[in-house]
Design a protein around this motif. Structure first.
Motif, short mmCIF file in Angstrom:
data_model
loop_
_atom_site.label_atom_id
_atom_site.label_comp_id
_atom_site.label_asym_id
_atom_site.label_seq_id
_atom_site.Cartn_x
_atom_site.Cartn_y
_atom_site.Cartn_z
N SER A 173 -2.16 9.14 -4.11
CA SER A 173 -3.56 9.16 -3.69
C SER A 173 -3.84 7.95 -2.82
CB SER A 173 -4.49 9.13 -4.91
OG SER A 173 -5.81 8.75 -4.55
N VAL A 174 -4.43 8.18 -1.66
CA VAL A 174 -4.77 7.08 -0.77
C VAL A 174 -5.87 6.21 -1.39
CG1 VAL A 174 -6.46 8.43 0.55
CG2 VAL A 174 -5.32 6.50 1.63
N PHE A 175 -6.79 6.82 -2.14
CA PHE A 175 -7.87 6.06 -2.76
C PHE A 175 -7.36 5.22 -3.93
CE2 PHE A 175 -10.01 9.96 -1.10
CZ PHE A 175 -10.68 9.34 -0.05
N ASP A 176 -6.51 5.82 -4.77
CA ASP A 176 -5.94 5.08 -5.89
C ASP A 176 -5.06 3.94 -5.38
OD1 ASP A 176 -7.21 6.88 -7.49
OD2 ASP A 176 -5.40 7.93 -8.14
N ALA A 177 -4.33 4.19 -4.28
CA ALA A 177 -3.46 3.15 -3.73
C ALA A 177 -4.29 1.98 -3.21
CB ALA A 177 -2.60 3.73 -2.62
N GLU A 178 -5.40 2.27 -2.55
CA GLU A 178 -6.27 1.18 -2.06
C GLU A 178 -6.78 0.34 -3.21
OE1 GLU A 178 -8.21 2.89 2.08
OE2 GLU A 178 -9.20 3.37 0.19
N ASP A 179 -7.20 0.99 -4.30
CA ASP A 179 -7.70 0.26 -5.46
C ASP A 179 -6.60 -0.59 -6.09
OD1 ASP A 179 -10.16 1.43 -5.10
OD2 ASP A 179 -9.89 2.94 -6.66
N ARG A 236 -2.60 8.85 -17.57
CA ARG A 236 -2.68 10.26 -17.18
C ARG A 236 -1.80 11.11 -18.08
NH1 ARG A 236 -1.53 10.20 -10.67
NH2 ARG A 236 -3.10 8.66 -10.03
N ARG A 237 -2.20 12.35 -18.24
CA ARG A 237 -1.33 13.34 -18.86
C ARG A 237 -0.42 13.92 -17.77
NH1 ARG A 237 -5.36 17.66 -20.71
NH2 ARG A 237 -6.04 17.19 -18.58
N ASP A 238 0.68 14.55 -18.20
CA ASP A 238 1.58 15.18 -17.22
C ASP A 238 0.83 16.18 -16.35
OD1 ASP A 238 3.73 13.72 -18.03
OD2 ASP A 238 4.56 15.27 -19.34
N ALA A 239 -0.13 16.88 -16.97
CA ALA A 239 -0.89 17.90 -16.23
C ALA A 239 -1.79 17.27 -15.17
CB ALA A 239 -1.73 18.73 -17.19
N ASP A 240 -2.00 15.96 -15.25
CA ASP A 240 -2.88 15.28 -14.30
C ASP A 240 -2.15 14.70 -13.11
OD1 ASP A 240 -5.15 15.80 -15.77
OD2 ASP A 240 -5.05 13.94 -16.91
N ARG A 241 -0.83 14.91 -13.03
CA ARG A 241 -0.10 14.36 -11.90
C ARG A 241 -0.60 15.03 -10.61
NH1 ARG A 241 3.63 18.09 -14.04
NH2 ARG A 241 4.43 19.58 -12.51
N ARG A 242 -0.52 14.28 -9.52
CA ARG A 242 -0.99 14.79 -8.23
C ARG A 242 0.12 15.63 -7.59
NH1 ARG A 242 -5.79 13.00 -6.45
NH2 ARG A 242 -6.71 11.23 -7.56
N PHE A 245 0.84 -1.20 0.00
CA PHE A 245 0.00 0.00 0.00
C PHE A 245 0.87 1.26 0.00
CE2 PHE A 245 -2.06 3.47 2.21
CZ PHE A 245 -3.24 3.60 1.50
N ALA A 246 1.90 1.28 0.84
CA ALA A 246 2.79 2.44 0.89
C ALA A 246 3.48 2.65 -0.47
CB ALA A 246 3.83 2.27 1.99
N HIS A 247 3.88 1.56 -1.11
CA HIS A 247 4.52 1.64 -2.42
C HIS A 247 3.58 2.26 -3.44
CE1 HIS A 247 6.87 0.73 -5.91
NE2 HIS A 247 6.08 -0.24 -6.32
N CYS A 248 2.35 1.77 -3.48
CA CYS A 248 1.37 2.31 -4.44
C CYS A 248 1.04 3.76 -4.13
CB CYS A 248 0.11 1.45 -4.43
SG CYS A 248 0.36 -0.23 -5.06
N TYR A 249 0.99 4.10 -2.85
CA TYR A 249 0.74 5.49 -2.48
C TYR A 249 1.86 6.41 -2.96
CZ TYR A 249 0.48 9.71 0.35
OH TYR A 249 0.47 11.04 0.75
N ARG A 250 3.11 6.00 -2.78
CA ARG A 250 4.22 6.82 -3.27
C ARG A 250 4.15 6.99 -4.78
NH1 ARG A 250 7.10 2.88 -0.25
NH2 ARG A 250 7.41 3.54 1.91
N MET A 251 3.79 5.94 -5.47
CA MET A 251 3.73 5.99 -6.92
C MET A 251 2.59 6.87 -7.42
SD MET A 251 6.16 4.24 -8.46
CE MET A 251 5.42 4.01 -10.08
N LEU A 252 1.42 6.79 -6.77
CA LEU A 252 0.22 7.42 -7.29
C LEU A 252 -0.18 8.71 -6.58
CD1 LEU A 252 -1.87 4.15 -7.70
CD2 LEU A 252 -0.57 5.35 -9.46
#
Length: 328
Positions: free
Chosen positions: A31-37, A78-84, A22-29
């Motif tokens: 978003s806590v919601f995207d990481a859970e998915d 995602r586009r570059d403009a869509d990065r969090r 989960f922590a790995h996916c959170y760092r990558m994305l």
């Protein structure tokens, strides 16, 4: 039944890595919601292919390979403009008198994560500290500026300490390519966060005391108390509002004139374990009937007896995540 035995074995082999994944996916994305998915998707994919897992790598490596490639697929859409990002990642601080304090719903914003979701259950102090340092807001925000493949390489190598050869196998590339990507990623990260992060641990007595003073000042609408609490070069940002401010002379007028309101407008509850390895609180706003509605999560950078940075995430959905974790 064989299926029940397989399921039990699968759970026994894979569940110890859920928080790390989960922590790995959170760092990558970001978003806590995207990481859970993504973690849920990782376990579904792993279960489907479990009968074909031949043990040529460790279960940990295999799960991280599935998770990483899932993250890369998601990021490729995602586009570059869509990065969090955080507001401070989009431009310089604003002048108090000219800033528009309106939300920008078009931007994808970085989200905080409860420490309870990413810290090891073992309770080993060194492991807990390392886990918290790996999700600090400054680090995760900086990671979002890296190209997706470089982000994956840096996290797998520098945070999770996988050997370069294993990372190359995970990403189906060469060891030389991994080393080159890592070098470029480190250089970019150094530009994004050139100074060391000295933020206090959220459970340290001094950090808890500062958080308590911050909450009291906010709930009492006490701008003078906040002035004493902030460092001179402190900053505040509040996604989804794009504008952010730096320096007490800019921060306090914004808080006093646009945020604090009357005493009792805000109610804040400390997050027991912190968020992103930092002191944090969940915020609620009083409605017209006198009840309190979820506002979002406030994360502090605490240095000594003062606050260096306030990031106020105005997303009511986050409150449910933190309440669910039991830290509120």
């Amino acid at each position: 039944m064989a299926d029940a035995d397989d399921a039990a074995e699968f759970a026994r082999e894979t569940e110890p890595y859920r928080r790390e994944l989960f922590a790995h996916c959170y760092r990558m994305l970001g978003s806590v919601f995207d990481a859970e998915d993504l973690v849920q998707e990782t376990y579904l994919r792993a279960w489907r292919h479990y009968d074909g897992f031949e043990g040529r790598s460790s279960v940990r490596t295999w799960l991280h390979q599935i998770a990483t490639n899932g993250c890369l697929t998601a990021l490729a859409k995602r586009r570059d403009a869509d990065r969090r990002v955080l507001p401070s990642g989009l431009g310089p601080p604003e002048d108090t008198g000219t800033a528009a304090l309106e939300p920008d719903p078009r931007q994808r914003w970085l989200q905080p994560v409860p420490d309870a979701l990413v810290t090891p259950e073992s309770g080993d102090p060194a492991s807990v500290v390392a886990a918290r340092e790996g999700v600090r807001l400054a680090l995760v925000a900086s990671l979002q500026h890296l190209p997706a493949k470089q982000r994956a390489v840096l996290v797998l190598r520098d945070v999770l300490a996988f050997p370069a050869t294993e990372v190359a196998d995970m990403l189906q590339t060469s060891t030389a390519s991994v080393k080159s990507s890592l070098q470029r990623a480190r250089a970019t990260l150094k530009e994004q966060a050139p100074t060391p992060d000295h933020t206090a641990e959220p459970t340290a007595p001094q950090a808890r005391a500062v958080l308590a003073k911050y909450i009291k000042a906010f709930e009492n609408a006490d701008a003078d108390a906040l002035t004493r609490l902030l460092l001179q070069d402190a900053s505040i940002e509040a996604p989804p509002i794009r504008a952010w401010f730096q320096g007490v002379e800019h921060c306090i007028p914004v808080l006093r004139d646009h945020v604090l309101g009357d005493p009792g407008l805000w109610r804040m509850v400390p997050v027991a374990g912190g968020a992103n390895g930092q002191p944090a609180a969940v915020g609620y706003l009083r409605d017209e009937e006198g009840g309190y509605q979820p506002y979002g999560v406030i994360v502090l950078d605490v240095v000594g007896d003062h606050v260096r940075r306030i990031v106020s995430f105005g997303d009511p959905r986050l409150v449910a995540v933190f309440e669910r974790c039991g830290g509120v």
